[in-house]
Design an enzyme around this catalytic site. Structure first.
Site, mmCIF file in Angstrom:
data_model
loop_
_atom_site.group_PDB
_atom_site.id
_atom_site.type_symbol
_atom_site.label_atom_id
_atom_site.label_comp_id
_atom_site.label_asym_id
_atom_site.label_seq_id
_atom_site.Cartn_x
_atom_site.Cartn_y
_atom_site.Cartn_z
ATOM 1 N N LYS A 200 0.865 -1.176 0.000
ATOM 2 C CA LYS A 200 0.000 0.000 0.000
ATOM 3 C C LYS A 200 0.905 1.230 0.000
ATOM 4 C CE LYS A 200 -3.759 2.291 2.497
ATOM 5 N NZ LYS A 200 -4.626 2.244 3.697
ATOM 6 N N ARG A 210 -10.595 10.002 1.252
ATOM 7 C CA ARG A 210 -10.531 10.675 2.555
ATOM 8 C C ARG A 210 -11.619 11.722 2.686
ATOM 9 N NH1 ARG A 210 -3.895 10.810 2.474
ATOM 10 N NH2 ARG A 210 -3.652 8.578 2.900
ATOM 11 N N LYS A 222 1.279 9.815 6.241
ATOM 12 C CA LYS A 222 1.315 8.373 6.477
ATOM 13 C C LYS A 222 2.571 7.716 5.895
ATOM 14 C CE LYS A 222 -3.691 7.942 6.849
ATOM 15 N NZ LYS A 222 -4.855 7.054 6.677
ATOM 16 N N GLU A 238 7.615 -7.165 1.376
ATOM 17 C CA GLU A 238 6.339 -7.196 2.096
ATOM 18 C C GLU A 238 5.539 -8.452 1.730
ATOM 19 O OE1 GLU A 238 5.189 -5.359 4.424
ATOM 20 O OE2 GLU A 238 6.157 -3.395 4.336
ATOM 21 N N LYS A 253 -2.131 -1.581 -3.802
ATOM 22 C CA LYS A 253 -2.953 -0.373 -3.752
ATOM 23 C C LYS A 253 -2.028 0.846 -3.798
ATOM 24 C CE LYS A 253 -6.408 2.015 -0.913
ATOM 25 N NZ LYS A 253 -7.153 2.038 0.354
ATOM 26 N N TYR A 318 -14.625 1.202 -7.717
ATOM 27 C CA TYR A 318 -15.876 1.959 -7.663
ATOM 28 C C TYR A 318 -16.624 1.879 -8.982
ATOM 29 C CZ TYR A 318 -13.433 3.589 -3.571
ATOM 30 O OH TYR A 318 -12.743 3.614 -2.382
#
Length: 330
Positions: A200, A210, A222, A238, A253, A318
């Site tokens: 991510k 957000r 972040k 990862e 992502k 979406y």
């Protein structure tokens, strides 16, 4: 004629029937996971300004939306809650409340649509007064990795109890997959899957999401836990950790600027690979289409097919209802 080509790839493109016959990548509704937004209240569907065509639904209207999508052939959903600020605190305690908006709605969806798959989100930011995915040290501002794991594990357990089929840890804390797997297994939820947000990235494309949840960090950013978008090999590190810790599926992502990462991960694992076609990627296509700069429907299908072609077995998007309508028309 001199130099007449012997090999003519155009022969495989000469009619629609032949093009369909040799098509390498196919998108179906089985590939689609639809992220949906949840708000408190009754009988409301509020359009998100930065995501045309996407709404924040109250629980009753969300049930209606899921029913509509099931009829289109969509069977997987990822709900995200917009939590009232009065319920937020630095330890995200509302995330474990079985009578709270999120867990209550997840349970209701599973009661009314037992055949669908519900993927829940494990991260503190929707419930945190700080807007971060982990606990923020009050003095230093550091995001505390190990202290956050306990909260994330209890959040995952509460979601499993509510009926979640797939737990999606999106927090990017080190060691959270192993921690959550242990919590689930030791409490009788060994059948619940983990779809880890393996790579991510800290991306500029998260902005509309957000907006939808009002979950932006109150201070800082972040970047100490989300990945540097310049890095490729880090994603494979990862991946190796998530595999070793017991992830059932892995996710990249965002998707569009990371098609190379999707392919790298797909080549390196036998686990199912998913990708999140995120809010900013959706908004770019919609905005360009509204301005008449592109054919929005064709661009949507090209985007989704490119993500599938890169190696994604499933796509959170979406576009899911719109794409399902196109696929139904053939």
């Amino acid at each position: 004629m001199p130099n007449v080509p012997t090999h003519r790839p155009r022969r495989n493109r000469k009619s629609q029937v032949i093009r369909d016959m040799v098509q390498e990548t196919r998108l179906t509704t089985h590939d689609l996971i639809y992220p949906v937004f949840l708000i408190e209240g009754q009988s409301k569907a509020l359009e998100i300004h930065s995501m045309p065509g996407i709404y924040r639904f109250t629980a009753d209207r969300l049930i209606d939306e899921i029913g509509r999508c099931v009829e289109l052939g969509i069977k997987s959903f990822a709900p995200f809650p917009a939590i009232n600020d009065t319920l937020k605190d630095r330890l995200a305690q509302e995330s474990k409340n079985p009578e709270g908006l999120y867990l209550r709605t997840v349970a209701d969806i599973k009661r009314q649509f037992p055949e669908v798959a519900i993927m829940t989100d494990v991260a503190m930011d929707p419930y945190s007064s700080d807007g971060h995915d982990g606990i923020v040290d009050a003095e230093s501002g550091e995001i505390l990795n190990d202290a956050s794991l306990e909260i994330l594990g209890q959040m995952a357990l509460a979601q499993a109890r509510a009926g979640a089929d797939i737990i999606g840890p999106s927090d990017m804390m080190d060691g959270r997959v192993a921690w959550i797997r242990d919590v689930l297994d030791s409490n009788g939820f060994s059948h619940v899957s983990i779809m880890s947000y393996t790579a991510k990235y800290a991306s500029a494309f998260y902005g509309p999401f957000r907006d939808a949840l009002d979950s932006a960090p109150k201070k800082g950013d972040k970047k100490t836990y989300q990945m540097n978008y310049a890095n490729r090999l880090e994603a494979l590190r990862e991946l190796a950790l998530d595999e070793a810790e017991g992830a059932d599926m892995v996710m990249i992502k965002p998707a569009l600027s990371y098609l190379d990462i999707i392919r790298e991960v797909k080549n390196a694992t036998n686990l199912p690979v998913t990708a999140y076609n995120i809010s900013g990627e959706y908004a770019m296509v919609k905005a360009a289409a509204q301005n008449g700069w592109i054919d929005g429907e064709k661009a949507m299908m090209e985007v989704l097919t490119s993500i599938k072609r890169a190696g994604a077995d499933a796509i959170l998007t979406y576009f899911a209802p719109d794409a399902a309508e196109v696929l139904r028309r053939g």
